[in-house]
Design an enzyme around this catalytic site. Structure first.
Site, PDB file in Angstrom:
ATOM      1  N   CYS A 124      38.167  51.143  39.343  1.00 20.45           N
ATOM      2  CA  CYS A 124      39.004  50.369  40.245  1.00 20.45           C
ATOM      3  C   CYS A 124      39.930  50.993  41.139  1.00 20.45           C
ATOM      4  CB  CYS A 124      39.477  49.312  39.076  1.00 20.45           C
ATOM      5  SG  CYS A 124      39.936  47.756  40.087  1.00 20.45           S
TER       6      CYS A 124
ATOM      7  N   ARG B 145      42.391  36.888  44.197  1.00 25.30           N
ATOM      8  CA  ARG B 145      41.836  38.024  43.141  1.00 25.30           C
ATOM      9  C   ARG B 145      40.182  38.054  42.532  1.00 25.30           C
ATOM     10  NH1 ARG B 145      45.407  41.919  42.127  1.00 25.30           N
ATOM     11  NH2 ARG B 145      44.142  42.837  40.455  1.00 25.30           N
TER      12      ARG B 145
ATOM     13  N   HIS C 187      35.928  47.697  34.643  1.00 28.07           N
ATOM     14  CA  HIS C 187      36.871  47.841  33.419  1.00 28.07           C
ATOM     15  C   HIS C 187      35.990  47.406  32.244  1.00 28.07           C
ATOM     16  CE1 HIS C 187      40.442  48.835  35.569  1.00 28.07           C
ATOM     17  NE2 HIS C 187      40.425  47.868  36.558  1.00 28.07           N
TER      18      HIS C 187
END
Ligand code: GLN
Length: 249
Positions: free
Chosen positions: A94, A128, A192
């Site tokens: 990320c 997001r 993640h």
């Protein structure tokens, strides 16, 4: 055999359990009787520590931390580039992935510089991209699926090979169904979670490539491990979405 794993700037690159990736690499090496040294590389450290490393990890970071990090990363840019070009396996997550590119453009117009080791950019767009992410990997690894969790505002655009094709989730930009980047033995990804505990095949890809590069071992010489527990976690994420993603043994 012995491998040296460096974890870059853990005080800043450490979102959503990315530290778990290091534990997985160390344990999976040790279960094969391979000694694994973990080096936490901090902002005050000397680049000399990065000589002769076998695996490099860059975790995720918020925009704020990415901005702070740039000048410290710049100090190791050449050595990091050399490691990447000489086929050292790298896992960049990320924010760590975004920082390898040229630029991260915020929606305010502010530009956060990247290292420019790889030629791509990231742009913050509205909303997001958050949730579980499932892809089919482009590395030819089995199982084909890779599962993770993403949470990012930046959208990444590039023409390199990608880590995988999106089955569910957003990945690089939520538009082109592509996830991550693959360049030599580097994997950049928005996953993640952390990514490696639920994806032992990706952990082994990194370890195997490190051993192949250092000791010239072949895949047949690379000991197989019992991954039943790890694959239960992997399948649990697949099952959240669709039975057809179930991995058949
Ligand atoms: N700062 C980046 C973004 O939000 C990366 C965040 C992260 O590493 N999860 O786009």
């Amino acid at each position: 055999m012995h491998i040296k794993i460096v974890n870059l700037f853990p005080e800043l690159l450490n979102l959503y359990g990315d530290k778990g990736n290091i534990i997985v690499l160390k344990k999976r090496a040790e279960w094969r009787n391979i000694k694994a040294d973990i080096i936490d590389y901090h902002i005050e450290d000397t680049p000399y520590l990065l000589k002769e490393v076998d695996i490099v990890l860059l975790g995720g970071a918020s925009d704020y931390e990415e901005k702070i990090l740039f000048k410290f990363l710049l100090g190791i840019k050449n050595i990091l580039k050399e490691l990447i070009e000489s086929n050292v396996p790298v896992l960049a997550i990320c924010g760590g992935y975004q920082l390898l590119g040229n630029l991260y453009i915020k929606d305010s117009g502010e530009e956060i510089k990247g290292l420019g080791i790889l030629d791509f950019y990231t742009k913050q767009e509205k909303g997001r991209l958050v949730g579980n992410l499932i892809i089919e990997n482009n590395l030819g690894l089995l199982p084909k699926t890779v599962v993770g969790f993403e949470n990012h505002g930046g959208r990444t655009y590039h023409n390199y090979n990608t880590f995988g094709k999106i089955l569910t989730g957003f990945g690089n930009n939520g538009k082109d169904k592509k996830e991550g980047i693959v360049y030599k033995n580097l994997i950049g990804t928005y996953m993640h979670g952390p990514i490696l505990p639920k994806n032992p095949h990706i952990a082994d890809y990194l370890i195997f490539n490190a051993l192949k590069r250092k000791y010239g071992i072949t895949f047949d010489e690379f000991a197989k491990l019992d991954d039943r527990i790890e694959m239960l976690a992997h399948r649990k994420v697949l099952a959240l979405y669709n039975k057809r993603f179930f991995f058949k043994k």
